[in-house]
Design a protein around this motif. Structure first.
Motif, PDB file in Angstrom:
ATOM      1  N   THR A  13      12.060  27.340 -12.036  1.00 61.90           N
ATOM      2  CA  THR A  13      12.429  26.263 -11.119  1.00 61.90           C
ATOM      3  C   THR A  13      12.019  26.605  -9.693  1.00 61.90           C
ATOM      4  N   ARG A  14      12.069  27.875  -9.331  1.00 61.70           N
ATOM      5  CA  ARG A  14      11.608  28.292  -8.005  1.00 61.70           C
ATOM      6  C   ARG A  14      10.119  27.997  -7.838  1.00 61.70           C
ATOM      7  N   ILE A  15       9.344  28.219  -8.895  1.00 63.04           N
ATOM      8  CA  ILE A  15       7.903  27.959  -8.831  1.00 63.04           C
ATOM      9  C   ILE A  15       7.650  26.473  -8.609  1.00 63.04           C
ATOM     10  N   VAL A  16       8.377  25.614  -9.328  1.00 66.84           N
ATOM     11  CA  VAL A  16       8.226  24.166  -9.138  1.00 66.84           C
ATOM     12  C   VAL A  16       8.626  23.777  -7.715  1.00 66.84           C
ATOM     13  N   ALA A  17       9.734  24.321  -7.225  1.00 65.62           N
ATOM     14  CA  ALA A  17      10.188  24.001  -5.868  1.00 65.62           C
ATOM     15  C   ALA A  17       9.166  24.457  -4.834  1.00 65.62           C
ATOM     16  N   ALA A  18       8.538  25.591  -5.078  1.00 61.67           N
ATOM     17  CA  ALA A  18       7.521  26.076  -4.139  1.00 61.67           C
ATOM     18  C   ALA A  18       6.365  25.103  -4.035  1.00 61.67           C
ATOM     19  N   GLU A  19       5.877  24.614  -5.162  1.00 63.72           N
ATOM     20  CA  GLU A  19       4.781  23.654  -5.108  1.00 63.72           C
ATOM     21  C   GLU A  19       5.215  22.361  -4.428  1.00 63.72           C
ATOM     22  N   ALA A  20       6.437  21.914  -4.709  1.00 62.61           N
ATOM     23  CA  ALA A  20       6.936  20.695  -4.070  1.00 62.61           C
ATOM     24  C   ALA A  20       6.977  20.859  -2.550  1.00 62.61           C
ATOM     25  N   LEU A  21       7.410  22.025  -2.087  1.00 64.88           N
ATOM     26  CA  LEU A  21       7.505  22.262  -0.642  1.00 64.88           C
ATOM     27  C   LEU A  21       6.132  22.323   0.019  1.00 64.88           C
ATOM     28  N   VAL A  22       5.133  22.844  -0.693  1.00 67.97           N
ATOM     29  CA  VAL A  22       3.779  22.861  -0.136  1.00 67.97           C
ATOM     30  C   VAL A  22       3.317  21.431   0.152  1.00 67.97           C
ATOM     31  N   HIS A  23       3.651  20.485  -0.728  1.00 64.54           N
ATOM     32  CA  HIS A  23       3.269  19.087  -0.511  1.00 64.54           C
ATOM     33  C   HIS A  23       4.062  18.459   0.640  1.00 64.54           C
ATOM     34  N   LEU A  24       5.138  19.144   1.067  1.00 68.21           N
ATOM     35  CA  LEU A  24       5.901  18.700   2.235  1.00 68.21           C
ATOM     36  C   LEU A  24       5.505  19.502   3.474  1.00 68.21           C
ATOM     37  N   GLN A  25       4.338  20.180   3.380  1.00 72.99           N
ATOM     38  CA  GLN A  25       3.777  20.967   4.490  1.00 72.99           C
ATOM     39  C   GLN A  25       4.622  22.187   4.835  1.00 72.99           C
ATOM     40  N   GLU A  26       5.408  22.658   3.891  1.00 71.99           N
ATOM     41  CA  GLU A  26       6.197  23.893   4.058  1.00 71.99           C
ATOM     42  C   GLU A  26       5.460  24.954   3.243  1.00 71.99           C
ATOM     43  N   THR A  27       4.581  25.731   3.888  1.00 72.49           N
ATOM     44  CA  THR A  27       3.632  26.516   3.102  1.00 72.49           C
ATOM     45  C   THR A  27       3.886  28.019   3.063  1.00 72.49           C
ATOM     46  N   GLU A  28       4.237  28.644   4.156  1.00 72.60           N
ATOM     47  CA  GLU A  28       4.209  30.111   4.213  1.00 72.60           C
ATOM     48  C   GLU A  28       5.099  30.761   3.165  1.00 72.60           C
ATOM     49  N   GLY A  29       6.393  30.427   3.153  1.00 77.88           N
ATOM     50  CA  GLY A  29       7.302  31.014   2.175  1.00 77.88           C
ATOM     51  C   GLY A  29       6.965  30.630   0.740  1.00 77.88           C
ATOM     52  N   THR A  44      -3.049  26.060  -8.035  1.00 75.99           N
ATOM     53  CA  THR A  44      -4.247  25.256  -8.278  1.00 75.99           C
ATOM     54  C   THR A  44      -4.113  23.869  -7.671  1.00 75.99           C
ATOM     55  N   TYR A  45      -2.878  23.375  -7.530  1.00 77.29           N
ATOM     56  CA  TYR A  45      -2.653  22.031  -6.995  1.00 77.29           C
ATOM     57  C   TYR A  45      -2.084  22.060  -5.575  1.00 77.29           C
ATOM     58  N   CYS A  46      -2.209  23.211  -4.909  1.00 86.36           N
ATOM     59  CA  CYS A  46      -1.710  23.330  -3.534  1.00 86.36           C
ATOM     60  C   CYS A  46      -2.787  23.121  -2.487  1.00 86.36           C
ATOM     61  N   GLY A  47      -4.003  22.802  -2.906  1.00 89.68           N
ATOM     62  CA  GLY A  47      -5.066  22.531  -1.944  1.00 89.68           C
ATOM     63  C   GLY A  47      -5.417  23.743  -1.106  1.00 89.68           C
ATOM     64  N   ALA A  88       9.527  12.939  -1.233  1.00 88.23           N
ATOM     65  CA  ALA A  88      10.691  13.808  -1.458  1.00 88.23           C
ATOM     66  C   ALA A  88      11.145  14.488  -0.165  1.00 88.23           C
ATOM     67  N   GLU A  89      10.662  14.047   0.976  1.00 89.39           N
ATOM     68  CA  GLU A  89      11.016  14.668   2.258  1.00 89.39           C
ATOM     69  C   GLU A  89      12.525  14.850   2.443  1.00 89.39           C
ATOM     70  N   PRO A  90      13.383  13.875   2.096  1.00 93.35           N
ATOM     71  CA  PRO A  90      14.836  14.090   2.270  1.00 93.35           C
ATOM     72  C   PRO A  90      15.388  15.257   1.456  1.00 93.35           C
ATOM     73  N   ALA A  91      14.619  15.759   0.499  1.00 96.56           N
ATOM     74  CA  ALA A  91      15.089  16.872  -0.332  1.00 96.56           C
ATOM     75  C   ALA A  91      14.604  18.223   0.175  1.00 96.56           C
ATOM     76  N   ARG A  92      13.969  18.270   1.351  1.00 97.84           N
ATOM     77  CA  ARG A  92      13.371  19.517   1.832  1.00 97.84           C
ATOM     78  C   ARG A  92      14.366  20.677   1.863  1.00 97.84           C
ATOM     79  N   GLN A  93      15.505  20.478   2.481  1.00 94.59           N
ATOM     80  CA  GLN A  93      16.473  21.581   2.621  1.00 94.59           C
ATOM     81  C   GLN A  93      17.015  22.013   1.262  1.00 94.59           C
ATOM     82  N   ARG A  94      17.221  21.048   0.382  1.00 96.75           N
ATOM     83  CA  ARG A  94      17.729  21.414  -0.952  1.00 96.75           C
ATOM     84  C   ARG A  94      16.671  22.196  -1.724  1.00 96.75           C
ATOM     85  N   LEU A  95      15.416  21.843  -1.561  1.00100.28           N
ATOM     86  CA  LEU A  95      14.336  22.577  -2.225  1.00100.28           C
ATOM     87  C   LEU A  95      14.202  23.987  -1.653  1.00100.28           C
ATOM     88  N   LEU A  96      14.413  24.151  -0.363  1.00 97.36           N
ATOM     89  CA  LEU A  96      14.370  25.486   0.234  1.00 97.36           C
ATOM     90  C   LEU A  96      15.462  26.381  -0.352  1.00 97.36           C
TER      91      LEU A  96
END
Length: 638
Positions: free
Chosen positions: A531-547, A573-576, A513-521
């Motif tokens: 939906t924000r919670i789901v987007a946050a987990e998705a971004l963690v898997h794209l190595q976008e962690t702090e926010g 729990t699934y963010c490693g 989902a890398e091409p969706a990074r900016q849209r997820l942000l």
């Protein structure tokens, strides 16, 4: 003519209706009742481990005799593989997933005025209705308002003389918690056939043997209740139902949408006096599928009360007779602290399962279930790499679709969903499930805590475009990288639930989902909390962690509603290792007053700190036992 209040008029009208339906003269009242009594004997958490169902290890002479004298339903299913959503459907005749959040375990759905419970209809018709004593209805209904007596002292013997009764007795003898300690008896661990999907360990054998021995004890309790009926001279006036509220309780049964979690027992004894109400003769077996959504309309039919149109089941017998059903449908959403979304259908030969959260492993750690030694053995052996492929699959992510041939694969371990030879059956059951979800207006696609939840809210014109939402959810759960462009477009949809499933689809694609990074942000800043919670987990898997991790930690705070807190802790729990940034917030909630929040945070804190041991339950057993004792004392004081 003396004054008659509205309830008395309804009672008299119902008596007239019942007498016309059953062909019994009101003048016969002096020689016996004009309507049958109805007795429900309900056990907890058990598949049909009963001799009459062909189980060679079962020692159940009372239930076997009841089957010989009555009707045995061979393919009976709970509508959910856990008690509270199942009991919601039994009470209302409406599926829990039609009235969110009743589809989630330990939720508190609002029961609208348009949905009345079967004891209310029976009481209006002149029945005395008692419940001994479990409620657990997953909604805001007040038991005292719908029953004449709901307590551990409730009994038909407390009714006014000559009044027909509907009495429920619930037996916790076979409840899941009863195998937390070994129960010795006639069945020994060495006697057990261990299913293919489980490792063969002493603890698992003990769990199975204990459960058979608990079933023998339950059988004796059923015998005692039936003896009371005989002593009171009521056996010939009473239609007796025995059933189990959901399947279980051994590993991969209760809470899971396989046969072991959904298949139950149902035996109905109809005395000769009321034989005209049932087309099926005593000693018969019924092979067509039945679900517990049919229980409420069945008892209403026996009492001569028309079922309201809101009830989604069909009477098993009574007047008028009802055509046999072809399919049995089941469901799973949040189970205690863990989110999931499964829908299933069986035609008794094949079971089709659809996993809408296919990115979650089947065997998510659940603190209460993992008190049982069998579950702990299973997880420990998985972590040690000592399971066979068929045993390890429980702890892995799942396919979108599963299909099992129940005649050839009783343990449901050979998934035929991709088999060309079974394509026609797959498409038939897939289409049947789609029709069913639309027909019942399945609320399961609505994230818990949304304002759209509820029987009436989701039925407002245009409020819940279910067919469109189902398409997006299926696209998400199939995890096809080719769907990325469509999911990005769905993320701009004006409907909240469509955007939630679009974000979920991007999460399920992980790094693809890398091409969706900016849209997820942008979603992280602008959308609804779920939906924000789901987007946050998705971004963690794209190595976008702090926010994203900071946002998830924020939703753990006690001021947020429970569903958002649970959704945040499940995402973490699934963010490693990235979840370590939220460890202070996780640890702060490890003593929370809410069981689900506390258990989920304790588990994750132990995992992140490296102290988690499968052999040491996260769940506080002493707290549970203490609360059960308090509840029992309160029940006797009320």
């Amino acid at each position: 003519m003396p004054h008659l209040d509205r309830r008395r008029l309804l009672q008299l009208g119902s008596i007239l209706l019942a007498s016309s339906l059953t062909g019994v003269s009101l003048g016969a009242a002096g020689r016996g009742q004009s309507r049958p009594n109805i007795l429900w004997l309900v056990s907890e958490d058990n598949c049909p481990l009963i001799g009459a169902y062909g189980d060679p290890l079962a020692r159940t002479p009372t239930l076997d005799r009841l089957a010989q004298e009555g009707i045995l339903y061979r393919h009976v299913y709970a509508n959910a593989p856990v008690c509270a959503p199942s009991r919601f459907g039994i009470l209302t005749g409406v599926r829990a997933e039609s009235c969110a959040p009743a589809n989630h375990m330990r939720a508190q759905a609002k029961l609208p005025d348009v949905l009345k419970t079967y004891p209310q209809y029976l009481r209006e018709a002149g029945y005395y209705c008692s419940n001994n004593a479990k409620t657990d209805y997953n909604c805001d209904v007040d038991p005292a308002a719908i029953w004449d007596d709901s307590s551990d002292r409730a009994h038909w013997r407390k009714r006014p003389q000559g009044m027909p009764f509907m009495a429920v007795f619930n037996y916790e003898t076979t409840h899941e918690s009863r195998i937390f300690l070994s129960r010795k008896g006639a069945v020994k661990p060495a006697d057990i056939r261990v299913p293919t999907y489980l490792p063969d360990t002493p603890a698992i054998r003990r769990d199975f043997a204990s459960y058979y021995n608990l079933m023998e004890r339950l059988d004796g309790q059923i015998a005692e209740r039936l003896a009371e009926l005989e002593e009171d001279g009521l056996a010939e006036d009473t239609i007796v139902f025995y059933y189990s509220d959901n399947g279980g309780v051994l590993p991969r049964s209760k809470r899971y949408c396989y046969e072991e979690g959904l298949r139950c027992a149902l035996i109905v004894r109809v005395p000769p006096k009321w034989a005209h109400l049932a087309e099926v003769r005593p000693g018969s077996q019924v092979d067509t599928p039945v679900t517990f959504i049919d229980l409420a309309p069945t008892v209403l039919a026996l009492a001569g009360v028309p079922a309201p149109p809101q009830m989604q089941g069909a009477a098993l017998f009574g007047v008028p007779a009802v055509k046999a059903q072809r399919y049995a449908f089941g469901m799973r959403n949040r189970m205690d602290e863990r989110y999931d979304f499964v829908r299933t259908v069986s035609d008794t030969r094949y079971r089709y399962i659809r996993n809408y959260m296919s990115h979650r492993v089947g065997g998510q750690y659940q603190a209460f279930a993992w008190v049982a030694e069998g579950y702990r053995d299973w997880l420990r052996l998985f972590q040690e790499g000592k399971l066979s492929p068929q045993q390890a699959v429980f702890f892995q992510e799942r396919p979108f679709e599963e299909l099992y041939d129940l005649a050839l694969d009783r343990d449901e371990v050979v998934n035929l969903a991709s088999s060309p030879q079974h394509r026609d059956r797959l498409e038939e059951l897939r289409a049947a499930l789609d029709r069913h979800l639309l027909e019942i207006n399945d609320n399961g696609f609505i994230p818990e805590g949304s304002e759209l939840e509820g029987y009436l809210n989701s039925r407002r014109p245009g409020a819940y475009p279910l067919e469109r939402i189902m398409q997006v959810a299926a696209r998400a759960a199939q995890r096809d990288p080719a769907a990325l462009k469509a999911l990005l477009a769905d993320l701009d949809d004006p409907h909240d639930v469509v955007r939630f499933w679009a974000a979920s689809g991007l999460l399920m694609l992980r790094d693809q989902a890398e091409p969706a990074r900016q849209r997820l942000l942008r979603t992280l800043r602008e959308d609804l909390p779920q939906t924000r919670i789901v987007a946050a987990e998705a971004l963690v898997h794209l190595q976008e962690t702090e926010g994203p991790i900071a946002l998830l930690a924020e939703y753990l705070e006690a001021g947020h509603p429970k569903p958002l807190r649970l959704q945040a802790i499940n995402a973490l729990t699934y963010c490693g290792d990235a979840a370590r940034q939220a460890l202070p917030a996780i640890e702060a909630n490890a003593e929370d007053d809410d069981d689900d929040v506390r258990n989920a945070c304790r588990y994750l804190a132990q995992v992140l700190e490296g102290s988690f041991d499968p052999d040491e339950p996260v769940f506080e057993v002493t707290r549970f036992l203490r609360q059960r004792l308090v509840d029992a004392i309160k029940a006797r004081l009320i």
